[in-house]
Design a protein around this motif. Structure first.
Motif, short mmCIF file in Angstrom:
data_model
loop_
_atom_site.label_atom_id
_atom_site.label_comp_id
_atom_site.label_asym_id
_atom_site.label_seq_id
_atom_site.Cartn_x
_atom_site.Cartn_y
_atom_site.Cartn_z
N LEU A 122 25.89 47.99 51.35
CA LEU A 122 25.81 46.65 50.75
C LEU A 122 27.06 46.32 49.95
O LEU A 122 27.61 45.23 50.03
N PHE A 127 18.36 54.84 49.62
CA PHE A 127 18.78 53.61 48.96
C PHE A 127 20.20 53.70 48.40
O PHE A 127 20.90 52.69 48.33
N ILE A 128 20.64 54.89 48.02
CA ILE A 128 22.03 55.04 47.54
C ILE A 128 22.99 54.64 48.65
O ILE A 128 23.92 53.85 48.44
N VAL A 151 10.70 61.77 46.65
CA VAL A 151 11.35 60.73 45.84
C VAL A 151 12.88 60.84 45.95
O VAL A 151 13.57 59.85 46.17
N ASP A 201 34.68 40.64 48.70
CA ASP A 201 35.43 39.61 49.43
C ASP A 201 36.56 40.23 50.23
O ASP A 201 36.82 39.84 51.36
N ALA A 250 14.04 59.49 49.26
CA ALA A 250 14.01 58.02 49.30
C ALA A 250 15.17 57.46 48.49
O ALA A 250 15.79 56.46 48.87
N VAL A 251 15.49 58.10 47.36
CA VAL A 251 16.63 57.67 46.53
C VAL A 251 17.92 57.78 47.35
O VAL A 251 18.76 56.87 47.34
N LEU A 266 22.29 53.00 51.47
CA LEU A 266 22.08 51.60 51.84
C LEU A 266 22.88 50.74 50.86
O LEU A 266 23.52 49.75 51.24
N GLY A 267 22.87 51.15 49.59
CA GLY A 267 23.65 50.46 48.57
C GLY A 267 25.14 50.54 48.86
O GLY A 267 25.87 49.55 48.67
N GLY A 270 29.72 45.31 52.09
CA GLY A 270 29.55 43.96 52.63
C GLY A 270 29.74 42.86 51.60
O GLY A 270 30.14 41.75 51.94
N LEU A 271 29.44 43.17 50.33
CA LEU A 271 29.51 42.15 49.28
C LEU A 271 30.93 41.81 48.88
O LEU A 271 31.20 40.70 48.42
#
Lengths: 130, 217
Positions: B126, B119-120, B112, B132, B115-116, B122-123, B129-130
């Motif tokens: 993101l 995603f951290i 677990v 501006d 996997a966390v 990957l976050g 990328g988010l």
């Protein structure tokens, strides 16, 4: 458009994290209960879905290939609990090795498993030469 | 550039040697049989993921302190590679778990927390990328990367702190629980994947630098 895709991706990632955290808290901190702990819980353990882990007691494994009925005893050295499972065990399931079973403890003292997981040690060695 | 190609050639040679030792020259395991060979790829993938995120963490801190773009190139590149190698560690672990444990996935603390970690970071990609403004994105990603690194020691000690299905470390200070020929395969795998990572990181940083120069032009 690019932004909408990124927002969607962010929602997916946060969702996945929440799913992991919730799933993790439910079961990951203590992956399994030992036979001693289960017996200490007494009647409160009956009927509750849980994982039970221990060593497969040598000489306790009984497998009926016709009825797919598997029976064995899980022990932690002090306490032992008989387990019944319908279906074949994983390939590496053997007596004297660790195993974790998922299922429920019955009032008759029998643990009914719906899944069997083999636990192995951190020791690696080639097979002893005959 | 020449040095980079040379590094790539060394990585390729080490990977070939690692594949030979891991798949052919090393013996099967007494309990797991041939399945143990998956370890020679699984452990190096997890190790490289740790190294990648350690680099990300340090580069992110330096970027926040100095705001020099080069630290962000390093952090961004190491994050991407770390995510790839964490993914590979999860996939190889799953492939190893299916025959040996009898399950692809289970809610074990080691699994677990890994996997966390995936995603951290990957976050972190993101968040970058988010935003501006790319510089704002870089700063936010740096914060996520530094805080997220806290998960690495949790993963490493999860098998000690919590009761898990995953076996504890086989290589600890003064205690080696792997027979010598298998240890050789594992160490060669670790070396090969580390050099491969170093090669990919230098390539990715060069790309980040070129992209930035291209956008500015």
């Amino acid at each position: 458009m690019k932004r909408a895709r990124l927002v969607l991706a962010a929602v997916l990632v946060v969702g996945a994290l929440l799913y992991l955290i919730i799933g993790g808290i439910r079961g990951a901190i203590v992956y399994y209960t030992t036979p001693s702990e289960l017996l200490a819980q007494g009647a409160s353990a009956v009927g509750r879905s849980m994982r039970l882990g221990g060593q497969v007691a040598p000489g306790s494994k009984k497998w009926n290939a016709q009825t797919l009925d598997l029976r064995f005893v899980l022990t932690d050295g002090t306490a032992s609990i008989p387990v019944v499972h319908h279906g074949a065990p994983p390939d590496l399931f053997t007596e004297g090795q660790g195993a974790v079973v998922e299922g429920t403890y019955g009032s008759d003292g029998m643990f009914t498993a719906h899944a069997i997981i083999v636990k192995h040690s951190e020791q690696y060695a080639p097979p002893a030469s005959p | 550039m020449r040095g980079q190609t040379f590094l790539g050639a060394i990585a390729l040679g080490l990977l070939a040697a690692g594949a030979y030792v891991g798949l052919v020259a090393s013996p099967p395991d007494a309990f797991q049989g041939e399945y143990v060979r998956i370890m020679y790829a699984h452990v190096p993938n997890a190790w490289v993921a740790y190294v990648a995120f350690a680099i990300t963490c340090v580069a992110s801190a330096l970027y926040l302190a100095k705001r020099t773009p080069v630290y962000d190139y390093i952090a961004h590149s190491a994050t991407e590679l770390g995510v790839v190698f964490t993914g590979l560690a999860l996939v190889t672990g799953s492939i190893w778990g299916r025959p040996v444990w009898g399950t692809w996935w289970t809610w074990d603390a080691r699994l677990v927390t890994t996997a966390v970690l995936f995603f951290i970071y990957l976050g972190a990609l993101l968040v970058r990328g988010l935003a501006d403004d790319p510089r704002r994105g870089a700063r936010l990603a740096a914060v996520v990367s530094i805080v997220g690194f806290l998960d690495v020691p949790v993963i490493h000690y999860s098998v000690v702190w919590f009761r898990t299905l995953h076996q504890p470390a086989s290589l600890t200070r003064g205690d080696i629980k792997i027979a010598p020929p298998m240890l050789a395969a594992l160490l060669l795998g670790l070396l090969a994947f580390t050099v491969l990572f170093a090669y990919l990181l230098t390539l990715r940083i060069r790309l980040a630098r070129a992209e930035d120069a291209g956008e500015a032009a």
